[in-house]
Design an enzyme around this catalytic site. Sequence first.
Site, PDB file in Angstrom:
ATOM      1  N   GLN A   1      14.592  -9.136  10.295  1.00  0.00           N
ATOM      2  CA  GLN A   1      14.611  -7.707   9.962  1.00  0.00           C
ATOM      3  C   GLN A   1      14.144  -7.441   8.536  1.00  0.00           C
ATOM      4  OE1 GLN A   1      18.664  -6.479  11.460  1.00  0.00           O
ATOM      5  NE2 GLN A   1      17.896  -4.396  11.170  1.00  0.00           N
TER       6      GLN A   1
ATOM      7  N   PHE B   1      41.140 -21.214  -1.634  1.00  0.00           N
ATOM      8  CA  PHE B   1      41.969 -21.357  -0.428  1.00  0.00           C
ATOM      9  C   PHE B   1      42.131 -22.842  -0.098  1.00  0.00           C
ATOM     10  CE2 PHE B   1      42.121 -21.407   4.373  1.00  0.00           C
ATOM     11  CZ  PHE B   1      43.487 -21.182   4.420  1.00  0.00           C
TER      12      PHE B   1
ATOM     13  N   THR C   1      35.712 -14.789   6.946  1.00  0.00           N
ATOM     14  CA  THR C   1      35.014 -15.536   5.897  1.00  0.00           C
ATOM     15  C   THR C   1      33.600 -15.874   6.345  1.00  0.00           C
ATOM     16  OG1 THR C   1      37.015 -16.431   4.880  1.00  0.00           O
ATOM     17  CG2 THR C   1      35.002 -17.696   4.581  1.00  0.00           C
TER      18      THR C   1
ATOM     19  N   LEU D   1      28.618 -21.887   1.088  1.00  0.00           N
ATOM     20  CA  LEU D   1      29.495 -22.921   1.645  1.00  0.00           C
ATOM     21  C   LEU D   1      30.925 -22.435   1.850  1.00  0.00           C
ATOM     22  CD1 LEU D   1      27.079 -24.678   0.682  1.00  0.00           C
ATOM     23  CD2 LEU D   1      28.725 -26.402  -0.014  1.00  0.00           C
TER      24      LEU D   1
ATOM     25  N   ASP E   1      36.605 -13.743  -3.469  1.00  0.00           N
ATOM     26  CA  ASP E   1      36.648 -13.963  -2.019  1.00  0.00           C
ATOM     27  C   ASP E   1      35.370 -13.370  -1.417  1.00  0.00           C
ATOM     28  OD1 ASP E   1      37.080 -13.510   0.765  1.00  0.00           O
ATOM     29  OD2 ASP E   1      39.254 -13.606   0.436  1.00  0.00           O
TER      30      ASP E   1
ATOM     31  N   THR F   1      31.222 -35.144   7.315  1.00  0.00           N
ATOM     32  CA  THR F   1      30.891 -35.720   6.015  1.00  0.00           C
ATOM     33  C   THR F   1      32.191 -36.158   5.333  1.00  0.00           C
ATOM     34  OG1 THR F   1      28.988 -34.251   5.899  1.00  0.00           O
ATOM     35  CG2 THR F   1      29.702 -35.236   3.828  1.00  0.00           C
TER      36      THR F   1
ATOM     37  N   TYR G   1      36.442 -20.808  14.032  1.00  0.00           N
ATOM     38  CA  TYR G   1      35.482 -21.536  13.189  1.00  0.00           C
ATOM     39  C   TYR G   1      34.121 -21.611  13.873  1.00  0.00           C
ATOM     40  CZ  TYR G   1      33.681 -25.412  10.297  1.00  0.00           C
ATOM     41  OH  TYR G   1      32.931 -26.209   9.461  1.00  0.00           O
TER      42      TYR G   1
ATOM     43  N   ARG H   1      41.615 -34.057   7.995  1.00  0.00           N
ATOM     44  CA  ARG H   1      40.384 -34.653   8.500  1.00  0.00           C
ATOM     45  C   ARG H   1      40.569 -36.154   8.629  1.00  0.00           C
ATOM     46  NH1 ARG H   1      35.559 -31.143   5.742  1.00  0.00           N
ATOM     47  NH2 ARG H   1      37.032 -30.697   4.070  1.00  0.00           N
TER      48      ARG H   1
ATOM     49  N   ALA I   1      25.643 -23.052   5.056  1.00  0.00           N
ATOM     50  CA  ALA I   1      26.275 -24.292   5.511  1.00  0.00           C
ATOM     51  C   ALA I   1      26.830 -24.037   6.901  1.00  0.00           C
ATOM     52  CB  ALA I   1      27.381 -24.711   4.555  1.00  0.00           C
TER      53      ALA I   1
HETATM   54  N1  LIG Z   1      32.787 -31.500   5.327  1.00  0.00           N
HETATM   55  C1  LIG Z   1      32.280 -31.480   6.536  1.00  0.00           C
HETATM   56  O1  LIG Z   1      32.344 -32.482   7.261  1.00  0.00           O
HETATM   57  C2  LIG Z   1      31.557 -30.262   7.026  1.00  0.00           C
HETATM   58  C3  LIG Z   1      30.942 -30.323   8.282  1.00  0.00           C
HETATM   59  C4  LIG Z   1      30.280 -29.194   8.749  1.00  0.00           C
HETATM   60  C5  LIG Z   1      30.196 -28.058   7.987  1.00  0.00           C
HETATM   61  N2  LIG Z   1      30.784 -28.020   6.772  1.00  0.00           N
HETATM   62  C6  LIG Z   1      30.715 -26.765   6.016  1.00  0.00           C
HETATM   63  O2  LIG Z   1      30.452 -27.000   4.649  1.00  0.00           O
HETATM   64  C7  LIG Z   1      31.162 -26.054   3.848  1.00  0.00           C
HETATM   65  C8  LIG Z   1      32.022 -26.776   2.845  1.00  0.00           C
HETATM   66  O3  LIG Z   1      32.934 -27.604   3.534  1.00  0.00           O
HETATM   67  P1  LIG Z   1      33.944 -28.544   2.768  1.00  0.00           P
HETATM   68  O4  LIG Z   1      34.093 -29.767   3.574  1.00  0.00           O
HETATM   69  O5  LIG Z   1      33.538 -28.656   1.367  1.00  0.00           O
HETATM   70  O6  LIG Z   1      35.287 -27.700   2.926  1.00  0.00           O
HETATM   71  P2  LIG Z   1      36.360 -27.261   1.822  1.00  0.00           P
HETATM   72  O7  LIG Z   1      37.472 -26.624   2.550  1.00  0.00           O
HETATM   73  O8  LIG Z   1      36.650 -28.407   0.937  1.00  0.00           O
HETATM   74  O9  LIG Z   1      35.540 -26.197   0.966  1.00  0.00           O
HETATM   75  C9  LIG Z   1      35.428 -24.848   1.325  1.00  0.00           C
HETATM   76  C10 LIG Z   1      35.550 -24.041   0.054  1.00  0.00           C
HETATM   77  O10 LIG Z   1      35.400 -22.662   0.366  1.00  0.00           O
HETATM   78  C11 LIG Z   1      36.416 -21.926  -0.290  1.00  0.00           C
HETATM   79  N3  LIG Z   1      36.662 -20.692   0.465  1.00  0.00           N
HETATM   80  C12 LIG Z   1      37.217 -20.560   1.691  1.00  0.00           C
HETATM   81  N4  LIG Z   1      37.259 -19.264   2.060  1.00  0.00           N
HETATM   82  C13 LIG Z   1      36.707 -18.560   1.029  1.00  0.00           C
HETATM   83  C14 LIG Z   1      36.465 -17.182   0.808  1.00  0.00           C
HETATM   84  N5  LIG Z   1      36.800 -16.257   1.728  1.00  0.00           N
HETATM   85  N6  LIG Z   1      35.878 -16.815  -0.367  1.00  0.00           N
HETATM   86  C15 LIG Z   1      35.532 -17.746  -1.288  1.00  0.00           C
HETATM   87  N7  LIG Z   1      35.738 -19.056  -1.122  1.00  0.00           N
HETATM   88  C16 LIG Z   1      36.320 -19.462   0.028  1.00  0.00           C
HETATM   89  C17 LIG Z   1      37.606 -22.870  -0.329  1.00  0.00           C
HETATM   90  O11 LIG Z   1      38.544 -22.505  -1.297  1.00  0.00           O
HETATM   91  C18 LIG Z   1      36.917 -24.189  -0.594  1.00  0.00           C
HETATM   92  O12 LIG Z   1      36.750 -24.413  -1.977  1.00  0.00           O
HETATM   93  C19 LIG Z   1      31.958 -25.189   4.807  1.00  0.00           C
HETATM   94  O13 LIG Z   1      31.244 -24.011   5.042  1.00  0.00           O
HETATM   95  C20 LIG Z   1      32.034 -26.021   6.051  1.00  0.00           C
HETATM   96  O14 LIG Z   1      32.145 -25.215   7.199  1.00  0.00           O
HETATM   97  C21 LIG Z   1      31.475 -29.099   6.276  1.00  0.00           C
HETATM   98  O1  LIG Z   2      44.619 -38.151  11.817  1.00  0.00           O
HETATM   99  C1  LIG Z   2      43.679 -37.903  12.572  1.00  0.00           C
HETATM  100  C2  LIG Z   2      42.745 -36.840  12.345  1.00  0.00           C
HETATM  101  C3  LIG Z   2      41.712 -36.650  13.235  1.00  0.00           C
HETATM  102  N1  LIG Z   2      41.572 -37.478  14.307  1.00  0.00           N
HETATM  103  C4  LIG Z   2      40.446 -37.294  15.237  1.00  0.00           C
HETATM  104  O2  LIG Z   2      39.257 -37.580  14.528  1.00  0.00           O
HETATM  105  C5  LIG Z   2      38.169 -36.787  15.001  1.00  0.00           C
HETATM  106  C6  LIG Z   2      37.528 -36.058  13.842  1.00  0.00           C
HETATM  107  O3  LIG Z   2      38.445 -35.102  13.364  1.00  0.00           O
HETATM  108  P1  LIG Z   2      38.149 -34.181  12.094  1.00  0.00           P
HETATM  109  O4  LIG Z   2      39.227 -33.150  12.063  1.00  0.00           O
HETATM  110  O5  LIG Z   2      37.954 -35.028  10.894  1.00  0.00           O
HETATM  111  O6  LIG Z   2      36.719 -33.523  12.376  1.00  0.00           O
HETATM  112  P2  LIG Z   2      36.151 -32.683  13.621  1.00  0.00           P
HETATM  113  O7  LIG Z   2      37.063 -32.807  14.808  1.00  0.00           O
HETATM  114  O8  LIG Z   2      36.067 -31.294  13.121  1.00  0.00           O
HETATM  115  O9  LIG Z   2      34.835 -33.328  13.888  1.00  0.00           O
HETATM  116  C7  LIG Z   2      38.766 -35.863  16.065  1.00  0.00           C
HETATM  117  O10 LIG Z   2      38.537 -36.418  17.333  1.00  0.00           O
HETATM  118  C8  LIG Z   2      40.251 -35.878  15.757  1.00  0.00           C
HETATM  119  O11 LIG Z   2      41.055 -35.677  16.908  1.00  0.00           O
HETATM  120  C9  LIG Z   2      42.457 -38.506  14.526  1.00  0.00           C
HETATM  121  O12 LIG Z   2      42.319 -39.263  15.520  1.00  0.00           O
HETATM  122  N2  LIG Z   2      43.485 -38.691  13.664  1.00  0.00           N
END
Ligand SMILES: NC(=O)c1ccc[n+]([C@@H]2O[C@H](COP(=O)([O-])OP(=O)(O)OC[C@H]3O[C@@H](n4cnc5c(N)ncnc54)[C@H](O)[C@@H]3O)[C@@H](O)[C@H]2O)c1
Ligand SMILES: O=c1ccn([C@@H]2O[C@H](COP(=O)(O)OP(=O)(O)O)[C@@H](O)[C@H]2O)c(=O)[nH]1
Lengths: 314, 314
Positions: A161, A35, A91, A72, A57, A174, A144, A185, A113
């Site tokens: 449980q 996705f 999801t 994740l 999925d 990250t 979310y 992002r 995650a």
């Molecule tokens: N990157 C960050 O800053 C951040 C922060 C907090 C939490 N997380 C968590 O870490 C995990 C990974 O994040 P990411 O940044 O790599 O995001 P990402 O969107 O790059 O990766 C998510 C992956 O999950 C897959 N996916 C989504 N729905 C699915 C489903 N129903 N079945 C199978 N696969 C599915 C997507 O195709 C994708 O490859 C997520 O759970 C996210 O919530 C990330």
């Molecule tokens: O082009 C952009 C994208 C995001 N943001 C801001 O940057 C912060 C981080 O956004 P992101 O979507 O990366 O992560 P999250 O809000 O989930 O922490 C938020 O305050 C957004 O409003 C921004 O100012 N410009």
Amino acid sequence: RKRVLVTGGAGFLGSHLCERLLTDGCEVLCVDNFFTGRRENIAHLMSAPYFEMLRHDVTFPLYVEVDEIYNLACPASPIHYQFDPVQTTKTSVHGAINMLGLAKRVKAKILQASTSEVYGDPQLHPQPESYRGSVNPVGPRACYDEGKRCAETLFFDYYRQHNLNIRVARIFNTYGPRMLPNDGRVVSNFIVQALKGENITVYGDGSQTRSFCYVSDLVDGLVRLMNAPDEVTGPVNIGNPREMTILELAQRVIDLTGSSSEVVLRPLPQDDPLQRQPDITLAKSALGWKPTIELETGLESTVAYFRDLLAVEL
Amino acid sequence: RKRVLVTGGAGFLGSHLCERLLTDGCEVLCVDNFFTGRRENIAHLMSAPYFEMLRHDVTFPLYVEVDEIYNLACPASPIHYQFDPVQTTKTSVHGAINMLGLAKRVKAKILQASTSEVYGDPQLHPQPESYRGSVNPVGPRACYDEGKRCAETLFFDYYRQHNLNIRVARIFNTYGPRMLPNDGRVVSNFIVQALKGENITVYGDGSQTRSFCYVSDLVDGLVRLMNAPDEVTGPVNIGNPREMTILELAQRVIDLTGSSSEVVLRPLPQDDPLQRQPDITLAKSALGWKPTIELETGLESTVAYFRDLLAVEL
Ligand SMILES: NC(=O)c1ccc[n+]([C@@H]2O[C@H](COP(=O)([O-])OP(=O)(O)OC[C@H]3O[C@@H](n4cnc5c(N)ncnc54)[C@H](O)[C@@H]3O)[C@@H](O)[C@H]2O)c1
Ligand SMILES: O=c1ccn([C@@H]2O[C@H](COP(=O)(O)OP(=O)(O)O)[C@@H](O)[C@H]2O)c(=O)[nH]1
Ligand SMILES: NC(=O)c1ccc[n+]([C@@H]2O[C@H](COP(=O)([O-])OP(=O)(O)OC[C@H]3O[C@@H](n4cnc5c(N)ncnc54)[C@H](O)[C@@H]3O)[C@@H](O)[C@H]2O)c1
Ligand SMILES: O=c1ccn([C@@H]2O[C@H](COP(=O)(O)OP(=O)(O)O)[C@@H](O)[C@H]2O)c(=O)[nH]1
Ligand SMILES: O=c1ccn([C@@H]2O[C@H](COP(=O)(O)OP(=O)(O)O)[C@@H](O)[C@H]2O)c(=O)[nH]1
Ligand SMILES: O=c1ccn([C@@H]2O[C@H](COP(=O)(O)OP(=O)(O)O)[C@@H](O)[C@H]2O)c(=O)[nH]1
């Protein structure tokens, strides 16, 4: 050889995690529905003898035999998780139930995650794990945030449980190579805008803060959590406590890229958190973990990645 | 004749709601899996020509044709919802998805019985609908609280994504005839203990507060919300703002029953909220609703109900 399942393994964090686990000598099963993940993220792993990719999925049951599960799978960026909010909730919730059911059957350790978003727009700063958060349950980010909160609940209920061996990581913002250039992002947006010489879009007045962790540090935190003694269930914050305003981030990206881009202000999305900074006391004491990559260093590799990516696109 | 589905219709609130809807001239389909509901609650309705009972679990799909749905299916008392926490979460989340899917297909209006528990152990007092709550996502009450929060999220996402006609009521502590004598809720516990001459078990020091609404008032609030103009989606608090300590409640029950029972203190369960009182400004203005039954009056009918029930049991 440990058999490790990584759901969402073709995504940003997941692909780095798969790489790290292969380096550590694990057999890795990467499950993804693509996705928001991309084959490019794992293309370089496809020829590794102990790597396997399965298109699936997680909202549907999965019957495989593994020793550890990193769950994740979930879109992480607002524009993607708001694209189909009900699917996002499914999801997180059905995905958690299925992976927990799998872990239960095969007696695998399972790590979730989770996210700093469980704190919502926090009224306590920085955020310790005990903070209960301030999430709007009926707002546009709720699919979310509440989905992830509910997944944490399910993890702890399976733990209580069924005595499952669980780990819950609350991941803070990250960044690094393999973020999608168009997933909205902030780090990827700013770098891509800077490299293309487009305006840097700061939402609101840019005074909101975030704390950015480089991907290798984050992945190391997840692996340490999985390998920690069984009583370390978490939830445990994993993130970099260095906090900055979004405006400051914009300036750093401009400086680093030497771009002629200019900052423009755009409306702040609804429920956008004003501040966010992890309290990582627990990660330090329980995992011996702290971030090691300076923002400047991390941004440089990320800029290099996007430079290459955009060069190919041209 | 409006065709109305009431899930959880054999439960405490549900059975009163079915009765009220029949009185209003509706055709009522009561759906229940009898987890905490009882046939006795609806026995007197079984011969009504426009009443129908269907044994069904809302975590599975349901295909029926109706105009309105009141989604009440969910155990409401801590000992029941903690009996199988994962099932509780599924009832709230899968139940919401199935009933929303049904509402979408048949274009029915749908009302969710949410709860004051979405506010957790509130730090803001009294609680307005805008308060984001203080719920422990990994505690023993989370299966109920987070499940209900997630259900609210799903309601609002179906509303935004599919234009569904939704209503979300946040119900505060309600009491009255047909509470289960053994389900652990405070009003039924105290009355049964008083009538049996057993000790009245106050948890903690009894200084925690609740605000108790009589069931007929509550049901009237739900019906008004369903019949309100479509823009009134809620969430809207429905409850009685008269707040009291649990110790005070114990005393009133003793006085009212003329019992010789004595108060004994027992440990306070984990995450038990310290205070709770609805701010019903919105219900007053949007629904023209406020409670009308005094606590003393409501307790009297409830005591009368349990007196009869216990007399039969002896
Ligand atoms: N990157 C960050 O800053 C951040 C922060 C907090 C939490 N997380 C968590 O870490 C995990 C990974 O994040 P990411 O940044 O790599 O995001 P990402 O969107 O790059 O990766 C998510 C992956 O999950 C897959 N996916 C989504 N729905 C699915 C489903 N129903 N079945 C199978 N696969 C599915 C997507 O195709 C994708 O490859 C997520 O759970 C996210 O919530 C990330
Ligand atoms: O082009 C952009 C994208 C995001 N943001 C801001 O940057 C912060 C981080 O956004 P992101 O979507 O990366 O992560 P999250 O809000 O989930 O922490 C938020 O305050 C957004 O409003 C921004 O100012 N410009
Ligand atoms: N009574 C209160 O003080 C109060 C307060 C806040 C919210 N609520 C909500 O109001 C609703 C009704 O509460 P109540 O006090 O009547 O509780 P109750 O336990 O008496 O009734 C719940 C009913 O739902 C049925 N049920 C449970 N799981 C089901 C499933 N999976 N499929 C079909 N039926 C199922 C039960 O058998 C029971 O008849 C619940 O949703 C509850 O969360 C009640
Ligand atoms: O190897 C397995 C075992 C279970 N499950 C899924 O996990 C869910 C929860 O499993 P559990 O055993 O906890 O409960 P069940 O639903 O089977 O009662 C099941 O419904 C299945 O959909 C799975 O995907 N793989
Ligand atoms: O009359 C109906 C229609 C749908 N559903 C359930 O509601 C869920 C959500 O339905 P929706 O149409 O929103 O999404 P779908 O899952 O079908 O894509 C479905 O999966 C079904 O399980 C149901 O129980 N009765
Ligand atoms: O026998 C009992 C049952 C409950 N309570 C307390 O009464 C309050 C209301 O409990 P209930 O379970 O009825 O509702 P909820 O806690 O869900 O509001 C809580 O503080 C309980 O700890 C009590 O003191 N004695």
